[in-house]
Structure formats: structure tokens, C-alpha cells
Design a protein around this motif. Structure first.
Motif, PDB file in Angstrom:
ATOM      1  N   GLU A  81       1.326   3.599  -0.314  1.00 40.42           N
ATOM      2  CA  GLU A  81      -0.045   3.682   0.217  1.00 40.42           C
ATOM      3  C   GLU A  81      -0.898   4.708  -0.539  1.00 40.42           C
ATOM      4  O   GLU A  81      -0.441   5.821  -0.814  1.00 40.42           O
ATOM      5  CB  GLU A  81       0.028   4.086   1.695  1.00 40.42           C
ATOM      6  CG  GLU A  81      -1.329   4.173   2.360  1.00 40.42           C
ATOM      7  CD  GLU A  81      -1.256   4.939   3.666  1.00 40.42           C
ATOM      8  OE1 GLU A  81      -1.356   4.298   4.721  1.00 40.42           O
ATOM      9  OE2 GLU A  81      -1.097   6.187   3.620  1.00 40.42           O
ATOM     10  N   ASN A  99      -6.241   3.037   0.816  1.00 36.07           N
ATOM     11  CA  ASN A  99      -5.597   2.038   1.686  1.00 36.07           C
ATOM     12  C   ASN A  99      -5.767   2.497   3.125  1.00 36.07           C
ATOM     13  O   ASN A  99      -6.084   1.722   4.021  1.00 36.07           O
ATOM     14  CB  ASN A  99      -4.093   1.893   1.398  1.00 36.07           C
ATOM     15  CG  ASN A  99      -3.803   1.264   0.041  1.00 36.07           C
ATOM     16  OD1 ASN A  99      -3.042   1.822  -0.736  1.00 36.07           O
ATOM     17  ND2 ASN A  99      -4.405   0.124  -0.241  1.00 36.07           N
ATOM     18  N   LYS A 100      -5.537   3.803   3.327  1.00 30.89           N
ATOM     19  CA  LYS A 100      -5.642   4.387   4.672  1.00 30.89           C
ATOM     20  C   LYS A 100      -7.063   4.243   5.206  1.00 30.89           C
ATOM     21  O   LYS A 100      -7.269   3.963   6.371  1.00 30.89           O
ATOM     22  CB  LYS A 100      -5.300   5.878   4.575  1.00 30.89           C
ATOM     23  CG  LYS A 100      -4.401   6.389   5.671  1.00 30.89           C
ATOM     24  CD  LYS A 100      -4.180   7.873   5.491  1.00 30.89           C
ATOM     25  CE  LYS A 100      -2.925   8.415   6.049  1.00 30.89           C
ATOM     26  NZ  LYS A 100      -1.727   7.708   6.072  1.00 30.89           N
ATOM     27  N   ASN A 142      -9.165   2.002   4.463  1.00 34.24           N
ATOM     28  CA  ASN A 142      -9.575   0.589   4.475  1.00 34.24           C
ATOM     29  C   ASN A 142     -10.730   0.305   3.510  1.00 34.24           C
ATOM     30  O   ASN A 142     -11.630  -0.477   3.801  1.00 34.24           O
ATOM     31  CB  ASN A 142      -9.935   0.147   5.903  1.00 34.24           C
ATOM     32  CG  ASN A 142      -9.918  -1.370   6.048  1.00 34.24           C
ATOM     33  OD1 ASN A 142      -9.285  -2.070   5.247  1.00 34.24           O
ATOM     34  ND2 ASN A 142     -10.636  -1.898   7.025  1.00 34.24           N
ATOM     35  N   CYS A 166     -10.161  -0.355  -3.241  1.00 35.22           N
ATOM     36  CA  CYS A 166      -9.836   0.690  -4.208  1.00 35.22           C
ATOM     37  C   CYS A 166      -9.911   0.136  -5.635  1.00 35.22           C
ATOM     38  O   CYS A 166     -10.598   0.666  -6.493  1.00 35.22           O
ATOM     39  CB  CYS A 166      -8.443   1.228  -3.912  1.00 35.22           C
ATOM     40  SG  CYS A 166      -8.046   2.683  -4.857  1.00 35.22           S
ATOM     41  N   HIS A 213       0.299  -3.745  -8.055  1.00 34.05           N
ATOM     42  CA  HIS A 213      -0.669  -3.707  -6.953  1.00 34.05           C
ATOM     43  C   HIS A 213      -0.578  -4.969  -6.100  1.00 34.05           C
ATOM     44  O   HIS A 213       0.001  -5.977  -6.526  1.00 34.05           O
ATOM     45  CB  HIS A 213      -2.072  -3.587  -7.546  1.00 34.05           C
ATOM     46  CG  HIS A 213      -2.213  -2.384  -8.402  1.00 34.05           C
ATOM     47  ND1 HIS A 213      -2.704  -1.189  -7.947  1.00 34.05           N
ATOM     48  CD2 HIS A 213      -1.869  -2.178  -9.709  1.00 34.05           C
ATOM     49  CE1 HIS A 213      -2.675  -0.292  -8.919  1.00 34.05           C
ATOM     50  NE2 HIS A 213      -2.174  -0.873 -10.005  1.00 34.05           N
ATOM     51  N   THR A 252       2.790  -2.199   1.281  1.00 35.33           N
ATOM     52  CA  THR A 252       2.956  -1.156   0.257  1.00 35.33           C
ATOM     53  C   THR A 252       4.383  -0.594   0.297  1.00 35.33           C
ATOM     54  O   THR A 252       4.985  -0.463   1.361  1.00 35.33           O
ATOM     55  CB  THR A 252       1.959   0.015   0.484  1.00 35.33           C
ATOM     56  OG1 THR A 252       2.065   0.452   1.853  1.00 35.33           O
ATOM     57  CG2 THR A 252       0.539  -0.393   0.195  1.00 35.33           C
ATOM     58  N   SER A 291      -1.236  -7.348   8.403  1.00 36.69           N
ATOM     59  CA  SER A 291      -2.101  -7.625   7.266  1.00 36.69           C
ATOM     60  C   SER A 291      -2.688  -9.039   7.345  1.00 36.69           C
ATOM     61  O   SER A 291      -3.885  -9.239   7.119  1.00 36.69           O
ATOM     62  CB  SER A 291      -1.281  -7.429   5.982  1.00 36.69           C
ATOM     63  OG  SER A 291      -1.927  -7.984   4.911  1.00 36.69           O
TER      64      SER A 291
END
Ligand code: X15
Length: 308
Positions: free
Chosen positions: A66, A70-71, A73, A76, A241, A267, A301
Motif C-alpha cells: 500500500e 492508496n490509503k 483513495n 496515484c 502495479h 496490494t 475492491s
């Protein structure tokens, strides 16, 4: 033998008993001409003289641990975020698991984004295999999300509607709007020295990509650089990724343009592919680790992306 389900969907994620930790890819559609491992295996098992598909090569794919965004949201993509504390732990746990299971790598391929490189290092360190060569290429980078980079997915859904965001994220050949020079992360990305080291001039690097375009830029590298190493018998880890791994899975497993939408990778979870001499899978991909946690992460997800 238990017949595997025809498609991966939410109900199958829920009810299908996992066999030896396998997650069956959502792919059938032979009428669309996709190469489908389920029918290949069924064909072999149903034939008069069953022929067992021989696993010749083992290949490991890994979505990095992660990252900070990602945390949060946020998209990236090509922004070079480091791993979060949880991401560091995920990568270390992944290395410990692979060590416990006795795997040994000969070569690791990563993108040129720090989160995939850091993950590879942490995995190798936890395995006591720090000496293993790590080869980097922009062609394994995450999908370029264009002007969406840096934006929060939930806010995007409020602004543009959930359907639009779902299409941008999971429509196979839908390219999001290109990143413009005025975008807050344009200079951050294109003035980064790493992009002067690519096998194409900086001006030719993507400004936005669909998943299809990720596969188009990844395949030449895969065929020219990674495949020969696998064929030489080297056990390869690809630390990359969410979307570069999905593109590779689509290629290797012959997943249809529609079905790839419901393939998602948590992840820090290694994916083991056993391949025959033509580099086609001989069995379902295996996501290694705690199956309850893995299935919960996949379900979460899929629900978040597809509302399935
Ligand atoms: O950077 C990303 O993926 P990564 O965390 O695997 O590098 C993308 O923002 C993933 O976005 P998506 O799951 O909406 O395709």
C-alpha cells in the motif's frame, strides 16, 4: 473434479470454494476467440486419454504494498509515492511468506516508480535474497491516469457520476483525459530525471492511458526482455502495479476485454502463475497468503469499483 465457475463475479467470490488458494480468473468467452485456460484444462481432463498440462515455469506477479495515496483513495499513477507504514509491512510479510514456502528468485523486474522498487527490495530482504538482480523499466509503470492523477476517487464520483468514473477505471479501452501542462503534477512527473532514461524520448511518453494502451507499451518489453529470462528457466518476480499486473494477467490468461474489469489485485499479495512451455497458464492463478483476508480485500475492491 469440481468444475470451476464460468466467470468471476461477486457471488462466486462469495461462494466458490477455493481450491488450494486459487482464484479462478473470470474468463470464458471462447466465442470471442480468447484463449481460455478453463476450457483448455477441461478439454484435457475430459478427453479419452487425459493429458495433464505440465507446469514448466513459475512466474510471480506482485502489486506493490500500500502507498500513501492508496490509503487516501487518490489516483496515484505516475506520481512517485512511497509505501505507507502498512505497505512496508505488507511487502515484508510477502517476503516472509515466500521464504517460508521455499521460493527462490533469480531475477526481479520492477517499474521505475519507487513503490514497486521499495516493495521488491523489502521482499528480497525478508527472503534473504538481496543479491538478486533488480531490473527496472518505465514499461512496467502503473497506468497513466492523465488528468485524473492526484484526484480523490470518491470526489470524482460525486462530480462526474459513478458510471463515468467506473468507465475511466475499468473500461478496457477507455482513455481518461490527458494530463495538461497546467496540471499540478505535470512538471513533477515530466521533469523527473528518471524519465530521461527511458527507451523513448520524453515527448513520446504517454499523457494518459487506457488499460489497452498499458498492454501495448508493456508487451514489447515483456516479449523482448522478460520472456527470454523465463524461458532460460529463471524464476522471475514482477513487482509492479495494480494495472500493469492486470494487463499482464490479461495477456497471459487470455482474459476478455469485458472480464478483465472484474479482475482486481490486492496490494502486497503475490500471485503465482504456473506456465507451460508456451507460457500459457496450466492452472488457475494462485494468490498466496491468508485466503480469508485475500477474498475480503478482493470483494471490497470489486464492490468499490464495480458495485458488485
Ligand atoms: O496508482 C494506482 O495503482 P497502484 O497503487 O497499483 O500503483 C492507480 O491509482 C490504481 O487505480 P485504479 O485501481 O483506480 O485503477
Amino acid at each position: 473434479m469440481l468444475e470451476p465457475p464460468l466467470r468471476l463475479d461477486a457471488s462466486i467470490v462469495d461462494h466458490w470454494p477455493l481450491q488450494g488458494g486459487c482464484a479462478w480468473p473470470g474468463t470464458v468467452n471462447t466465442h470471442r476467440g480468447s484463449t481460455d485456460i478453463q476450457s483448455r484444462i477441461s478439454h484435457h481432463l475430459r478427453g479419452p486419454a487425459p493429458v495433464l498440462l505440465m507446469s514448466k515455469y513459475k512466474l510471480f506477479l506482485l502489486r506493490h504494498g500500500e502507498g500513501a495515496w492508496n490509503k487516501e483513495n487518490r489516483f496515484c499513477s505516475w506520481v512517485d509515492q512511497k509505501l505507507s507504514e502498512d505497505g512496508v509491512k505488507e511487502a515484508q510479510d510477502c517476503g516472509k511468506l515466500l521464504k517460508e514456502q521455499g521460493y527462490k528468485f533469480d531475477l526481479v523486474f520492477t517499474s521505475i516508480l519507487s513503490r514497486s522498487i521499495q516493495t521488491a527490495w523489502l521482499v528480497l530482504e525478508a527472503m534473504g535474497q538481496e543479491w538478486v538482480p533488480v531490473v527496472k523499466s518505465w514499461r512496467l509503470n502503473e497506468r497513466h491516469y492523465g488528468s485524473l492523477i492526484g484526484l480523490n476517487r470518491a470526489e470524482m464520483a460525486l462530480q462526474h457520476g459513478e458510471e463515468k468514473v467506473r468507465l475511466w477505471r475499468r473500461g478496457y479501452d477507455i482513455t481518461p483525459p490527458s494530463i495538461e501542462e497546467s496540471h499540478p503534477y505535470f512538471q513533477v512527473i515530466y521533469n523527473d530525471r528518471r524519465y530521461t532514461t527511458c527507451d523513448v524520448p520524453k515527448e513520446s511518453l504517454p499523457r494518459a492511458e487506457s488499460l489497452k494502451e498499458v498492454l501495448d507499451r508493456l508487451l514489447p518489453y515483456w516479449d523482448s526482455t522478460v520472456v527470454p529470462e523465463i524461458r532460460r528457466g529463471r524464476t522471475v518476480l514482477v513487482s509492479a502495479h495494480g494495472n500493469s499486473c492486470r494487463a499482464l494477467l490479461k495477456h497471459l490468461e487470455g482474459i476478455s476485454d469485458e472480464d478483465i474489469a472484474s479482475v482486481t489485485l490486492p496490494t502486497g499479495i503475490p500471485v503465482l502463475l504456473e506456465l507451460d512451455e508456451n507460457l500459457r497458464p496450466v492452472k488457475p492463478r494462485q494468490l498466496l497468503g491468508d485466503q480469508t483476508k485475500i477474498q475480503a480485500a478482493i470483494k471490497k475492491s470489486l464492490f468499490e469499483i464495480l458495485k458488485m
